[in-house]
Design an enzyme around this catalytic site. Structure first.
Site, PDB file in Angstrom:
ATOM      1  N   LYS A  66      -5.466  -1.030  -3.385  1.00 51.51           N
ATOM      2  CA  LYS A  66      -6.580  -1.333  -2.498  1.00 51.51           C
ATOM      3  C   LYS A  66      -7.811  -1.739  -3.313  1.00 51.51           C
ATOM      4  O   LYS A  66      -8.465  -2.728  -3.035  1.00 51.51           O
ATOM      5  CB  LYS A  66      -6.874  -0.110  -1.619  1.00 51.51           C
ATOM      6  CG  LYS A  66      -8.009  -0.317  -0.652  1.00 51.51           C
ATOM      7  CD  LYS A  66      -8.180   0.874   0.280  1.00 51.51           C
ATOM      8  CE  LYS A  66      -9.435   0.670   1.123  1.00 51.51           C
ATOM      9  NZ  LYS A  66      -9.725   1.770   2.015  1.00 51.51           N
ATOM     10  N   GLU A 114      -3.631   3.809 -13.320  1.00 51.98           N
ATOM     11  CA  GLU A 114      -2.169   3.786 -13.435  1.00 51.98           C
ATOM     12  C   GLU A 114      -1.609   2.409 -13.085  1.00 51.98           C
ATOM     13  O   GLU A 114      -0.761   1.857 -13.784  1.00 51.98           O
ATOM     14  CB  GLU A 114      -1.546   4.815 -12.477  1.00 51.98           C
ATOM     15  CG  GLU A 114      -1.854   6.261 -12.822  1.00 51.98           C
ATOM     16  CD  GLU A 114      -3.085   6.795 -12.092  1.00 51.98           C
ATOM     17  OE1 GLU A 114      -4.033   6.001 -11.859  1.00 51.98           O
ATOM     18  OE2 GLU A 114      -3.100   7.980 -11.759  1.00 51.98           O
ATOM     19  N   GLY A 128      -6.209   4.076   2.146  1.00 48.43           N
ATOM     20  CA  GLY A 128      -5.016   3.926   1.303  1.00 48.43           C
ATOM     21  C   GLY A 128      -3.795   4.613   1.911  1.00 48.43           C
ATOM     22  O   GLY A 128      -2.709   4.040   1.987  1.00 48.43           O
ATOM     23  N   ARG A 129      -3.977   5.858   2.368  1.00 47.93           N
ATOM     24  CA  ARG A 129      -2.824   6.614   2.881  1.00 47.93           C
ATOM     25  C   ARG A 129      -2.430   6.193   4.295  1.00 47.93           C
ATOM     26  O   ARG A 129      -1.501   6.759   4.862  1.00 47.93           O
ATOM     27  CB  ARG A 129      -3.101   8.114   2.788  1.00 47.93           C
ATOM     28  CG  ARG A 129      -4.403   8.565   3.419  1.00 47.93           C
ATOM     29  CD  ARG A 129      -4.756   9.999   2.996  1.00 47.93           C
ATOM     30  NE  ARG A 129      -6.073  10.405   3.448  1.00 47.93           N
ATOM     31  CZ  ARG A 129      -7.209  10.157   2.805  1.00 47.93           C
ATOM     32  NH1 ARG A 129      -7.187   9.472   1.672  1.00 47.93           N
ATOM     33  NH2 ARG A 129      -8.372  10.578   3.268  1.00 47.93           N
ATOM     34  N   GLU A 180      -4.598  14.916   1.328  1.00 53.72           N
ATOM     35  CA  GLU A 180      -5.744  14.109   0.908  1.00 53.72           C
ATOM     36  C   GLU A 180      -6.719  13.938   2.080  1.00 53.72           C
ATOM     37  O   GLU A 180      -7.910  13.746   1.880  1.00 53.72           O
ATOM     38  CB  GLU A 180      -5.280  12.745   0.387  1.00 53.72           C
ATOM     39  CG  GLU A 180      -6.324  12.022  -0.451  1.00 53.72           C
ATOM     40  CD  GLU A 180      -5.775  10.838  -1.235  1.00 53.72           C
ATOM     41  OE1 GLU A 180      -5.470  11.001  -2.433  1.00 53.72           O
ATOM     42  OE2 GLU A 180      -5.643   9.756  -0.662  1.00 53.72           O
ATOM     43  N   HIS A 201      19.381  25.728  -0.157  1.00 50.46           N
ATOM     44  CA  HIS A 201      19.939  26.337  -1.363  1.00 50.46           C
ATOM     45  C   HIS A 201      18.893  26.446  -2.466  1.00 50.46           C
ATOM     46  O   HIS A 201      19.238  26.643  -3.628  1.00 50.46           O
ATOM     47  CB  HIS A 201      21.146  25.523  -1.829  1.00 50.46           C
ATOM     48  CG  HIS A 201      22.210  25.450  -0.772  1.00 50.46           C
ATOM     49  ND1 HIS A 201      23.184  26.414  -0.641  1.00 50.46           N
ATOM     50  CD2 HIS A 201      22.398  24.582   0.250  1.00 50.46           C
ATOM     51  CE1 HIS A 201      23.957  26.119   0.399  1.00 50.46           C
ATOM     52  NE2 HIS A 201      23.482  25.003   0.954  1.00 50.46           N
ATOM     53  N   LYS A 215     -10.372  11.589 -12.199  1.00 53.40           N
ATOM     54  CA  LYS A 215     -10.301  10.183 -12.637  1.00 53.40           C
ATOM     55  C   LYS A 215     -11.378   9.914 -13.688  1.00 53.40           C
ATOM     56  O   LYS A 215     -11.123   9.270 -14.707  1.00 53.40           O
ATOM     57  CB  LYS A 215     -10.512   9.238 -11.454  1.00 53.40           C
ATOM     58  CG  LYS A 215      -9.331   9.106 -10.519  1.00 53.40           C
ATOM     59  CD  LYS A 215      -9.628   8.010  -9.487  1.00 53.40           C
ATOM     60  CE  LYS A 215      -8.597   7.986  -8.393  1.00 53.40           C
ATOM     61  NZ  LYS A 215      -8.920   7.068  -7.305  1.00 53.40           N
TER      62      LYS A 215
HETATM   63  O1  F6P Z   1      -5.634   9.145  -5.462  1.00 57.49           O
HETATM   64  C1  F6P Z   1      -6.702   8.597  -4.837  1.00 57.49           C
HETATM   65  C2  F6P Z   1      -6.459   7.240  -4.273  1.00 57.49           C
HETATM   66  O2  F6P Z   1      -7.692   6.632  -4.120  1.00 57.49           O
HETATM   67  C3  F6P Z   1      -5.677   7.250  -2.961  1.00 57.49           C
HETATM   68  O3  F6P Z   1      -6.472   7.543  -1.878  1.00 57.49           O
HETATM   69  C4  F6P Z   1      -5.106   5.890  -2.961  1.00 57.49           C
HETATM   70  O4  F6P Z   1      -4.079   5.764  -2.020  1.00 57.49           O
HETATM   71  C5  F6P Z   1      -4.642   5.791  -4.382  1.00 57.49           C
HETATM   72  O5  F6P Z   1      -5.665   6.428  -5.128  1.00 57.49           O
HETATM   73  C6  F6P Z   1      -4.413   4.402  -4.901  1.00 57.49           C
HETATM   74  O6  F6P Z   1      -5.580   3.625  -4.810  1.00 57.49           O
HETATM   75  P1  F6P Z   1      -5.518   2.049  -4.905  1.00 57.49           P
HETATM   76  O7  F6P Z   1      -4.697   1.544  -3.791  1.00 57.49           O
HETATM   77  O8  F6P Z   1      -6.948   1.609  -4.810  1.00 57.49           O
HETATM   78  O9  F6P Z   1      -4.919   1.697  -6.228  1.00 57.49           O
END
Ligand code: F6P
Length: 547
Positions: A206, A212, A266-267, A352, A383, A511
């Site tokens: 987003k 990452e 995002g979620r 979240e 199990h 972060k």
């Molecule tokens: O972990 C926090 C967060 O901002 C989430 O809310 C989001 O889904 C995820 O990181 C990934 O963010 P992006 O889509 O901006 O890479």
């Protein structure tokens, strides 16, 4: 609504909870032959059974009064009207607009977004079709056999969960893979199985700044350049983001960039272009059915009366357990192997959203908010951690998710799966008394001494609450319904707790610190003196134990 109405609704629920405390839910079944009918709700071929919670009609009435005191109907109306309900970021949370295929206007903060939404969806679908049909190819002119979505959190969990859930519908398209972790093993292990010349990467983020995702995208790009040359990048990469300016800097060709909007959290973004990998895997028609399922639930949530409203009931039952009975966790157990990633998906959606300690106005909350959500598919969980759920000292409410029929699995296996699920929910509800345990042991021919010694270990308190979500089959529309049900459940709880479920400030500190530490970790000579003793000690230990 005045706080006093909320306070008295909460007080009435607390008093009611103590009145119910001595009761046992199995007696409720014995007393009321219609309990299942009275405490279950259908939505077409979808059933929500909540009869195994220790609740009465009075419990529901009091929970409804709490929802009323918290203005649930007008808060829900504001959500669906596209108002800026995410008050800390000044944004709407109008993911429902993405699955509304009715053709009506879709206002988001006063602007009708319908045309833009439809145009973007058409672009996504056209791209998905072209990839599926082999009209878009890699550098060597070969169709793509594999698609790798690079993203994390909401840009990973939704499409990854759904692609697995709908795998029987993924016929005729490339295989979908998901790389999320900054641990290089994730990318390496995924690519080890793939032919780069037939692999399409989708960088999903987003913000297009997430560490990452940027690291994995850069490494994937370097691999493509090394294997196929710089010119191949344009053919092997696509992107999904709200930050088209940042995507352009990365060098992805504009016709392969798909957008969405900051009013899609995002979620909650699986319904948007973030679902591109899913759309490629299962095709636009199945993706559209998934959207339809979500919209079914939007209508149900807005129109069904509270006592027949599945997401509202799910949310209010959760409030009952969390606030009146102090239950800290909530388990989600799909007896459906293809929903293996659903608990992980829900962890982000629920934790979240509702893992907050301040109200929308920034005041400290008065009581507990979101529970810890966890789960694994049944029967595997039986199990592993079910021992604690049956006999541990904490009571954990459970959602069982179950299909009436398998899609392509063996009928005998499905009968075993189905009966295991029902056996578990019955065992949690009924339990086994000391006397029953003794009778069982005597039947086994045990000595009286053994009976006395072993019986306490074989007692199950029972009265452990569970709901069962029973659907006909795990098809795209059902999956859409499941996801939307939980989205609205989480929203209902946020209203009761008066928190903003649409921000996530709690992820920021880690972060920031990770960005500050990365150069110190990467450079062995960098000083650790300014760090706290533990952090410095751990870095120093790593330095002295490497290679
Ligand atoms: O972990 C926090 C967060 O901002 C989430 O809310 C989001 O889904 C995820 O990181 C990934 O963010 P992006 O889509 O901006 O890479």
């Amino acid at each position: 609504m005045p706080q006093t109405a909320v306070a008295s609704a909460l007080k009435a629920l607390d008093v009611h909870a103590s009145t119910l405390a001595p009761a046992h839910v199995r007696n409720f079944f014995a007393q009321d032959p219609d309990r299942f009918q009275n405490f279950s709700v259908s939505l077409d071929d979808f059933l929500f059974d909540f009869s195994k919670h220790k609740i009465t009609g009075e419990t529901l009435r009091l929970l409804a009064a709490l929802a009323e005191a918290r203005d649930l109907p007008s808060r829900r109306a504001a959500l669906f009207a596209g108002e800026a309900v995410n008050n800390t970021e000044g944004r709407a949370a109008m993911h429902m607009a993405l699955r509304d295929l009715s053709g009506r206007p879709l206002p988001v903060q006063g602007v009708d977004m319908r045309r833009e939404i439809e145009a973007e969806r058409e672009k996504v679908f056209a791209f998905a079709r072209a990839v599926r049909e082999g009209k878009l190819t890699g550098a060597g002119g070969l169709p793509f056999t594999d698609v790798v979505n690079i993203g994390i959190g909401g840009s990973d969990l939704g499409p990854a969960m759904a692609a697995r859930a709908l795998s029987p519908y993924a016929k005729g398209g490339p295989r979908a893979h998901f790389v999320a972790n900054v641990d290089g093993a994730d990318l390496s292990d995924t690519l080890a199985r793939l032919d780069l010349s037939r692999t399409l990467f989708i960088v999903s983020s987003k913000t297009f700044t997430t560490q990452e995702t940027m690291a994995n995208a850069a490494s994937a790009r370097a691999r493509v350049v090394a294997a196929l040359g710089e010119a191949a990048v344009g053919l092997h990469f696509a992107a999904v983001s709200t930050r088209l300016d940042k995507v352009a800097q990365f060098g992805i060709e504009p016709s392969r960039v798909f957008g969405f909007w900051d009013w899609v959290g995002g979620r909650y973004s699986l319904w948007s272009a973030i679902g591109l990998a899913l759309a490629i895997a299962v095709g636009p028609e199945n993706f559209t059915d998934f959207l339809r399922g979500g919209h079914d639930v939007d209508i149900h949530f807005q129109e069904a009366p509270l006592d027949k409203n599945i997401p509202a009931l799910m949310g209010l039952l959760g409030v009952w357990h969390r606030n009146m009975l102090g239950r800290a966790a909530h388990a989600v157990i799909p007896y459906d192997q293809r929903l293996a990633r659903f608990p992980a998906y829900l962890q982000q959606l629920d934790m979240e959203s509702n893992g907050k300690s301040v109200t929308r106005d920034g005041a400290l909350v008065a009581g507990a908010t979101g529970p810890i959500v966890f789960g694994e598919p049944g029967t595997n969980g039986q199990h592993a951690f079910f021992q604690l759920l049956h006999q541990g000292t904490d009571v954990t409410p459970i959602d069982f998710l179950l299909a009436a029929e398998p899609i392509d699995a063996d009928a005998h296996h499905h009968a075993l799966l189905f009966s295991n699920c029902l056996a578990q929910s019955e065992a949690f509800m009924r339990g086994r008394t000391l006397e029953e345990a003794k009778t069982l042991l005597r039947k086994e021919g045990r000595s009286e001494a053994d009976v006395e010694r072993l019986a306490p270990h074989k007692v199950f308190s029972g009265d452990r609450p569970s709901s069962t979500l029973l659907y006909r089959r795990l098809d795209p529309r059902t999956l859409g319904r499941l996801v939307a049900l939980y989205e609205h459940k989480v929203f209902v709880q946020s209203v009761i707790w008066d928190i903003n479920p649409f921000d996530q400030w709690g992820v920021e500190l880690g972060k920031e610190l990770a960005s500050r530490l990365a150069p110190i970790v990467e450079d062995d000579k960098a000083s650790t003196a300014a760090l706290d003793g533990s952090t410095a000690g751990l870095i120093d230990w790593r330095r002295s134990h490497q290679g």
